[in-house]
Design an enzyme around this catalytic site. Structure first.
Site, short mmCIF file in Angstrom:
data_model
loop_
_atom_site.label_atom_id
_atom_site.label_comp_id
_atom_site.label_asym_id
_atom_site.label_seq_id
_atom_site.Cartn_x
_atom_site.Cartn_y
_atom_site.Cartn_z
N ASP A 121 0.05 29.73 53.33
CA ASP A 121 0.39 28.44 52.73
C ASP A 121 -0.82 27.54 52.56
O ASP A 121 -1.73 27.52 53.40
CB ASP A 121 1.41 27.69 53.60
CG ASP A 121 2.80 28.29 53.48
OD1 ASP A 121 3.11 28.81 52.41
OD2 ASP A 121 3.55 28.20 54.45
N ASP A 320 7.98 23.02 60.56
CA ASP A 320 8.49 23.70 59.37
C ASP A 320 9.74 23.05 58.78
O ASP A 320 10.11 23.34 57.64
CB ASP A 320 8.80 25.17 59.70
CG ASP A 320 7.55 26.03 59.72
OD1 ASP A 320 6.49 25.54 59.29
OD2 ASP A 320 7.62 27.19 60.15
#
Length: 436
Positions: A121, A320
């Protein structure tokens, strides 16, 4: 590049089962390198990141057989160490951040472990220092090629020691634990991560013959053993996906049941959503979210000040899910400050929500204030691009609640972490189409 077309504004209904945990899978799959014996793993999610790691293990010489959906056997009795020094490995390893966790097991069992600088990411800097500092303390020699960004550790024999980690890194702790189980003597890891997925790894290793105590705490004590055997392991449901479905139900005013969630491993997640005013009901091992037809109201702190939701190492709130919390807050009654402490680029997707009509003030790279609409003004459909896995799903939830048809590009990011998400959402009534 794939695209989702989403017709928003529809209520969903039914039940949805979370996939196996992505972050657990990346650790557990690397652990198969610690033994030549057969290991059977159940509930493996069929997602891009996990499939990339399975393919990497295959190229390393691990014998892999798929028994049924989500169930595989692994046997690392003929590992091909030459692959680690090939140009092909430098490409394969870069494509997946989780590949860093093959280093500990390879070092422990074969005396050397290599990895190119991993990708993943684009959410900010993600240091590898904790991994390598821990392995160096166990006796490994470290080398790094700046030219091709290639890391290596080597050791004739690892020796147990005491270490205090600078950060409670989950993947760093996992790597060090997997190296320490075959080290000579005792290793103490203080400020260790203690997430349920790390606990799962330790329990699996203990079943294989390791001697790890303190599982679930921030101090792990590991007495090294000479070798490990095979085992059978079932992965937990993915807590991030569970949180995503809670947020989806609230945003779309839908009645949803999330099945087999392993309540005991969810920590503070249900209560954080309750602070946003969302009703989260426990029904056996399921979560039931009733339709929030009258909306949901954000609580304030007991002194009346604005609620702040921030991330922290387990048992704190997982980073997250902060993207999901932020999106859900855009339609709440009241305001909330979202504080993302860990990654400095993770909140940059809010410009897309602002384009949809959300009231968000990005205070700095780590903090955003959200002023909820209370459904008096719905989000508007738009075209957007998914920057990372969690932001991508957050934008998908926003699109499902918005008026009109939205387009999300770069959905490969979403596919990295969510299994067949469009099919599963259509099964509960979502109007979503995948366009290649």
């Amino acid at each position: 590049m794939g695209t989702f077309k989403i017709e928003g504004g529809h209520q969903l209904k039914g039940s949805i089962q979370p996939q196996g945990a992505k972050n657990e899978a990346l650790q557990i799959l690397c652990a198969v390198l610690l033994t030549p014996k057969l290991i059977t793993i159940h509930n493996i999610p069929d997602i891009v990141d996990v499939n990339k790691l399975i393919n990497l293990l295959k190229k390393l010489g691990v014998k892999i057989e798929k028994l049924s959906k989500g169930t595989y056997t692994f046997q690392a009795d003929e590992v091909n160490l030459k692959y680690l020094e090939s140009d092909e490995f430098k490409v394969d390893g870069r494509g997946l951040r989780g590949s860093i966790m093959i280093v500990g097991p390879l070092l422990a069992r074969f005396g050397k472990g290599y990895i190119p600088k991993p990708g993943g990411d684009k959410i900010g800097r993600r240091r590898l220092d904790t991994h390598f500092e821990g392995l160096i303390k166990l006796g490994a020699k470290f080398r790094y090629s700046k030219e091709d960004q290639f890391y290596g550790v080597e050791a004739d024999k690892l020796k147990g020691t005491y270490m205090l980690l600078e950060e409670a890194s989950v993947t760093g702790t996992a790597n060090i634990v997997m190296a320490a189980v075959l080290a000579e003597g005792q290793t103490t890891i203080y400020n260790a991560a203690c997430e349920p997925y790390l606990q799962q790894l330790c329990k699996m290793l203990n079943r294989m013959g390791a001697k790890i105590s303190g599982v679930g705490s921030n101090m792990l004590i590991i007495d090294g053993v000479d070798s490990l055997g095979g085992t059978d392991h079932t992965m937990l449901p993915d807590m991030i996906e569970i949180g995503s479905w809670i947020g989806l139900a609230a945003m779309t005013k839908s009645e949803l049941t999330i099945t087999n969630v392993s309540w005991n491993d969810l920590g503070v997640i249900p209560n954080v959503f309750r602070k946003l005013g969302i009703t989260v009901e426990k029904r056996g091992d399921d979560i039931h979210i009733p339709a929030h037809t009258d909306g949901y109201e954000i609580q304030s702190f007991i002194d009346g000040s604005i609620l702040t939701i921030s991330d922290a190492p387990w048992p704190g709130f997982t980073p997250d899910l902060l993207s999901i919390i932020l999106v859900v807050a855009t339609q709440a009654r009241g305001s909330v400050l979202i504080h993302q402490k860990m990654f400095e680029s993770r909140l940059f997707f809010v410009d897309k929500l602002i384009d949809m009509g959300a009231k968000i003030i990005l205070c700095d790279p780590h903090r955003a204030t959200v002023i909820g609409h209370d459904y008096k003004s719905t989000l508007k459909a738009t075209t957007m691009t998914s920057p990372d896995i969690r932001a991508g799903v957050s934008l998908l939830i926003a699109a499902l609640s918005a008026k009109g048809t939205s387009t999300i590009q770069n959905i490969e990011q979403i596919d990295r972490g969510y299994e067949n998400i469009d099919e599963r959402l259509r099964a509960i009534g979502a109007k979503i189409e995948r366009v290649e």
